[in-house]
Design a protein around this motif. Sequence first.
Motif, PDB file in Angstrom:
ATOM      1  N   PHE A 179     -41.792 -33.709  -6.459  1.00 61.73           N
ATOM      2  CA  PHE A 179     -41.144 -32.838  -6.906  1.00 61.73           C
ATOM      3  C   PHE A 179     -41.400 -31.538  -7.196  1.00 61.73           C
ATOM      4  O   PHE A 179     -40.870 -30.661  -6.938  1.00 61.73           O
ATOM      5  N   LEU A 180     -42.750 -31.484  -7.722  1.00 65.20           N
ATOM      6  CA  LEU A 180     -43.332 -30.038  -8.196  1.00 65.20           C
ATOM      7  C   LEU A 180     -43.061 -28.911  -7.186  1.00 65.20           C
ATOM      8  O   LEU A 180     -42.544 -27.982  -7.657  1.00 65.20           O
ATOM      9  N   PRO A 181     -43.637 -29.080  -6.006  1.00 57.78           N
ATOM     10  CA  PRO A 181     -43.350 -28.013  -4.977  1.00 57.78           C
ATOM     11  C   PRO A 181     -41.905 -27.471  -4.776  1.00 57.78           C
ATOM     12  O   PRO A 181     -41.688 -26.146  -4.701  1.00 57.78           O
ATOM     13  N   LEU A 182     -40.827 -28.543  -5.154  1.00 55.98           N
ATOM     14  CA  LEU A 182     -39.598 -27.998  -4.999  1.00 55.98           C
ATOM     15  C   LEU A 182     -39.175 -26.856  -6.171  1.00 55.98           C
ATOM     16  O   LEU A 182     -38.320 -26.065  -5.952  1.00 55.98           O
ATOM     17  N   THR A 183     -39.753 -26.925  -7.081  1.00 57.27           N
ATOM     18  CA  THR A 183     -39.491 -25.939  -8.347  1.00 57.27           C
ATOM     19  C   THR A 183     -40.187 -24.579  -8.429  1.00 57.27           C
ATOM     20  O   THR A 183     -39.927 -23.626  -8.852  1.00 57.27           O
ATOM     21  N   ILE A 184     -41.520 -24.757  -7.413  1.00 56.41           N
ATOM     22  CA  ILE A 184     -42.210 -23.458  -7.254  1.00 56.41           C
ATOM     23  C   ILE A 184     -42.154 -22.601  -6.145  1.00 56.41           C
ATOM     24  O   ILE A 184     -42.362 -22.965  -5.069  1.00 56.41           O
ATOM     25  N   THR A 185     -41.184 -21.831  -6.622  1.00 53.07           N
ATOM     26  CA  THR A 185     -40.709 -20.880  -5.149  1.00 53.07           C
ATOM     27  C   THR A 185     -41.312 -19.554  -5.398  1.00 53.07           C
ATOM     28  O   THR A 185     -40.682 -18.862  -4.330  1.00 53.07           O
ATOM     29  N   THR A 186     -41.721 -18.970  -6.341  1.00 52.91           N
ATOM     30  CA  THR A 186     -42.389 -17.859  -6.355  1.00 52.91           C
ATOM     31  C   THR A 186     -43.759 -17.636  -6.933  1.00 52.91           C
ATOM     32  O   THR A 186     -44.272 -18.750  -7.365  1.00 52.91           O
ATOM     33  N   LYS A 187     -44.510 -16.397  -6.665  1.00 53.60           N
ATOM     34  CA  LYS A 187     -45.864 -16.456  -7.161  1.00 53.60           C
ATOM     35  C   LYS A 187     -45.984 -16.790  -8.684  1.00 53.60           C
ATOM     36  O   LYS A 187     -46.784 -17.335  -8.933  1.00 53.60           O
ATOM     37  N   LEU A 188     -45.004 -16.107  -9.339  1.00 53.86           N
ATOM     38  CA  LEU A 188     -45.121 -16.185 -10.790  1.00 53.86           C
ATOM     39  C   LEU A 188     -44.938 -17.582 -11.310  1.00 53.86           C
ATOM     40  O   LEU A 188     -45.746 -18.263 -12.120  1.00 53.86           O
ATOM     41  N   ARG A 189     -44.129 -18.534 -10.787  1.00 52.21           N
ATOM     42  CA  ARG A 189     -43.972 -19.996 -10.926  1.00 52.21           C
ATOM     43  C   ARG A 189     -45.242 -20.536 -10.853  1.00 52.21           C
ATOM     44  O   ARG A 189     -45.843 -21.529 -11.253  1.00 52.21           O
ATOM     45  N   LEU A 190     -46.023 -20.113  -9.640  1.00 48.73           N
ATOM     46  CA  LEU A 190     -47.162 -21.030  -8.944  1.00 48.73           C
ATOM     47  C   LEU A 190     -48.402 -20.639  -9.886  1.00 48.73           C
ATOM     48  O   LEU A 190     -48.988 -21.660 -10.384  1.00 48.73           O
TER      49      LEU A 190
ATOM     50  N   LEU B  22     -52.274 -30.783  -8.285  1.00 50.03           N
ATOM     51  CA  LEU B  22     -52.965 -29.794  -7.434  1.00 50.03           C
ATOM     52  C   LEU B  22     -52.392 -29.899  -6.100  1.00 50.03           C
ATOM     53  O   LEU B  22     -52.132 -29.002  -5.340  1.00 50.03           O
ATOM     54  N   ILE B  23     -52.459 -31.180  -5.632  1.00 52.74           N
ATOM     55  CA  ILE B  23     -51.592 -31.478  -4.147  1.00 52.74           C
ATOM     56  C   ILE B  23     -50.404 -30.882  -4.270  1.00 52.74           C
ATOM     57  O   ILE B  23     -49.869 -30.220  -3.096  1.00 52.74           O
ATOM     58  N   GLY B  24     -49.626 -30.930  -5.228  1.00 51.26           N
ATOM     59  CA  GLY B  24     -48.030 -30.504  -5.519  1.00 51.26           C
ATOM     60  C   GLY B  24     -48.284 -28.762  -5.293  1.00 51.26           C
ATOM     61  O   GLY B  24     -47.476 -28.081  -4.430  1.00 51.26           O
ATOM     62  N   LEU B  25     -49.175 -28.279  -5.761  1.00 55.36           N
ATOM     63  CA  LEU B  25     -49.237 -26.969  -5.736  1.00 55.36           C
ATOM     64  C   LEU B  25     -50.019 -26.340  -4.251  1.00 55.36           C
ATOM     65  O   LEU B  25     -49.490 -25.483  -3.848  1.00 55.36           O
ATOM     66  N   GLN B  26     -50.787 -27.021  -3.647  1.00 57.53           N
ATOM     67  CA  GLN B  26     -51.070 -26.902  -2.384  1.00 57.53           C
ATOM     68  C   GLN B  26     -49.668 -26.707  -1.441  1.00 57.53           C
ATOM     69  O   GLN B  26     -49.776 -25.710  -0.722  1.00 57.53           O
ATOM     70  N   CYS B  27     -48.970 -27.772  -1.605  1.00 60.92           N
ATOM     71  CA  CYS B  27     -47.668 -27.772  -0.873  1.00 60.92           C
ATOM     72  C   CYS B  27     -46.809 -26.611  -1.267  1.00 60.92           C
ATOM     73  O   CYS B  27     -46.096 -25.987  -0.435  1.00 60.92           O
ATOM     74  N   ALA B  28     -46.751 -26.216  -2.393  1.00 59.76           N
ATOM     75  CA  ALA B  28     -45.872 -25.002  -2.936  1.00 59.76           C
ATOM     76  C   ALA B  28     -46.556 -23.814  -1.971  1.00 59.76           C
ATOM     77  O   ALA B  28     -45.447 -22.945  -1.690  1.00 59.76           O
ATOM     78  N   LEU B  29     -47.991 -23.719  -2.207  1.00 61.51           N
ATOM     79  CA  LEU B  29     -48.562 -22.397  -1.742  1.00 61.51           C
ATOM     80  C   LEU B  29     -48.158 -22.406   0.103  1.00 61.51           C
ATOM     81  O   LEU B  29     -47.853 -21.295   0.592  1.00 61.51           O
TER      82      LEU B  29
END
Length: 464
Positions: free
Chosen positions: A115-126, A423-430
């Motif tokens: 779910f986490l990558p779906l919420t992180i759509t900007t650099k500020l959120r990341l 961290l994997i979720g953040l990788q997906c978001a990036l």
Amino acid sequence: MLDLALFGFILLVIAIGFRRPFVWVLAYLYVDILAPGKMGYTIMPAIQISLITFCAAFAGWMIADPKKGARFTLRQGIMVALLFYCWWTTSNADFPVEAGEKWEWVWKAMFFAIFLPLTITTKLRLESALLVMLLSVAAIVISAGIKIVLGGGGYENKLFFVNDNSGIYESSTLATVAICSIPIIIWFTKHGTIFPPDWRVKLFAVALIFACLLIPVGTEARTGLVCIAALMMLALRDVKRRLTFIVAGATMVFVALPFLPQSYYERMATLGSTDGDESASTRLAVWGWTLEYAAENPTGGGFDAFRGNRFTYDLPVRQEQGNTTAVEYQEVVDEGRAYHSAVFEMLGEQGWPGLFLWLWLHALGLWHMERIRRKWRKKQGNGLADGEEWVAPLATALQYAQIIYLIGSLFQGIAYQPYVLMLIGLQCALWSYCKRLDSAAIAKTRAGLEDRKPALDAASPAMP
């Protein structure tokens, strides 16, 4: 008093979330890593704060988040497949009760990572998510570091906020997480914007890195020493003066050696050999049993399938007799011993299909971060990524953190560690963020070419 302070802070964060629902996502990151529900004595253990923030984060995204730019990646799909496979093995587990207890927190950790990558759509959120994760770990690391400096630490000593030896508060797990966080700390000293990297931020970062390095020493976690070695090897890839770096690192090690306790030397000495070390001998025996078990049960035995193991092995016992040392081999019978390796944990619990999905998930992450690192470094070199200089270094930091985790996970059962899944979720978001920028750049280029086409057609000479 502690309960009231923690409860008041949580209420404040939840109140802010009504104006900015993404804050609830950050609240869950904080609660899941730091586990404040285990710190109190009355209010916090009774209110199920983890469940409340989990539901708030998901509901806030569903109801109020614009969802613009959200993408579903291949790695999220792999996690979905692994999640459903774990559900299936849990329903057919060798030990249903114990498997159900582990499933209660594993499914939540995996679902949130999806779910986490779906919420992180900007650099500020990341950056915000990464900062909250890092500061939550820092709270544990700093407090433990102070106790280590003042009290000397020691294997299985109580150094943490809670009297618990599970999750991130397990000594070897914390040592691994602390070391894999160092590349992310360094990234914030160069590219952070929430706290601009001035001298205060850099001083705090240096102190935090020192505290992270203290954790393997204070807990006497052998895995931590291996992770530090992996970090040093990875650092050689980016430093400009490698010889100077090697000499400086060796000097620091030799300076620190006289200050280390004798118990640390004795425990680290068991890294080179399994002789005389019951823990290491047991691990080898468990790994051998797991391979045999997987041959008979290729789809795995569900969570905590290790409880069915039973084996014997010969343990050398040395006895000093004057000037000589006598060695006798004592047969040891053991059963119900944990895997002590994420690889064998996946193999025993989820079988070959689960191990394949887990390895695919991590291999793809390493490859994605490497692609971003190379591609965006080249763009910056060509002057085509103004304002995005942080992308390639962040990909490198996340890749190094993952590599250090994978090396540490070879010797401990942390295949589903929530911090690493985050961290994997953040990788997906990036990865999604970079794909979106690439798509926007391609669309802009095409639009420019279409605008220029009529002018080019009018300027071209007519054919006779």
